[in-house]
Write a protein that holds these residues in place. Structure first.
Motif: not given
Length: 278
Positions: A164-180
């Motif tokens: 916010f205040p101007d939300p961008p499109p959520r073009v990434v479905d899944f985001y993972s960084m670091g341990r998984r």
């Protein structure tokens, strides 16, 4: 320690320092490598484990440029990752004498390390207050030193991460960084390969990720997070024997929440997780 440690894992520590410096009257003292820093630090850290010489080693400069505080301060805060980082302060003259209140903010210490790091923990007695990011570690450190030990949770620069205040499109479905989780990672790879989703994840081992600029790195992480529908988050040191079974709230939970993403993964068992996120 931003002048000596460039690992991506440290960048959130520097973000924390930047936020403090932006909202209060702060002088940021950056420790800088001197001649022979790499071999001197390597030797000194290892000497600290040997009973016969560790008291001497604890008072030596590990190869940093010598500095001295030029005036008196109300509060001194040392942000570090591990008890063995305390030797870095040997390069800074006057921090004990010229600062009325001395605070150590330690990001990563697990209760199971107490016995092997007891000597290093005793160095914390030079501080008036010790702040730990992991709630379950407070009793372990308090059992070694007489100074007050507090739990201060990890966090994120919410103004950097918020969409916010101007939300961008959520073009990434899944985001993972670091341990998984390898099981979940494999499932998401298969889903991405089928063309059903866009999955962003690390492909380089963490020890090799050393950003040139911590601000640019945190901006990149935040920009991915605020454009993600689902954000993968796990307890700190997830699936690592180093944690000795201690489940704590990692920084990912605060970053994902600040970005407004739906978080997937595993919830920590620490009571602090319930207080922060329920």
């Amino acid at each position: 320690m931003r002048g000596t440690k460039r690992l991506a894992a440290w960048c959130s520590n520097y973000e924390f320092e930047d936020v403090i410096a932006a909202v209060d009257d702060v002088d940021l003292v950056t420790l800088s490598p001197g001649r022979g820093f790499v071999p001197r630090e390597w030797v000194l850290r290892r000497l600290g484990w040997h009973r016969g010489v560790r008291r001497l080693a604890a008072g030596l400069n590990p190869g940093l440029q010598a500095q001295a505080l030029g005036k008196d301060y109300e509060v001194f805060v040392f942000v570090c990752m591990h008890p063995t980082d305390l030797i870095y302060l040997n390069s800074l003259a006057g921090w004990k004498e010229r600062c009325r209140i001395k605070i150590c903010y330690m990001v990563e210490f697990y209760a199971g390390w107490q016995s092997e790091l007891e000597f290093h923990l005793r160095l914390l007695s030079d501080f008036d207050h010790v702040m730990l990011c992991f709630e379950g570690s407070v009793p372990a450190v308090q059992g070694v030193i007489s100074k007050p030990v507090h739990h201060v949770a990890l966090g994120a620069d919410a103004l950097r991460f918020t969409p916010f205040p101007d939300p961008p499109p959520r073009v990434v479905d899944f985001y993972s960084m670091g341990r998984r989780s390898h099981v979940i990672h494999r499932a998401l790879l298969d889903r991405a390969a089928s063309g059903k989703s866009f999955y962003v994840y690390d492909t380089i081992p963490g020890l090799l990720i050393q950003p040139q600029d911590h601000c640019q790195h945190r901006d990149l992480v935040a920009n991915f997070a605020k454009r993600s529908r689902y954000f993968l988050a796990y307890p700190a040191k997830f699936d690592d024997d180093e944690a000795r079974g201690q489940s704590e709230v990692g920084a990912r939970f605060f970053e994902g929440a600040a970005a407004g993403a739906v978080m997937l993964g595993r919830a920590p068992t620490a009571a602090s997780f319930g207080r922060a996120f329920w």
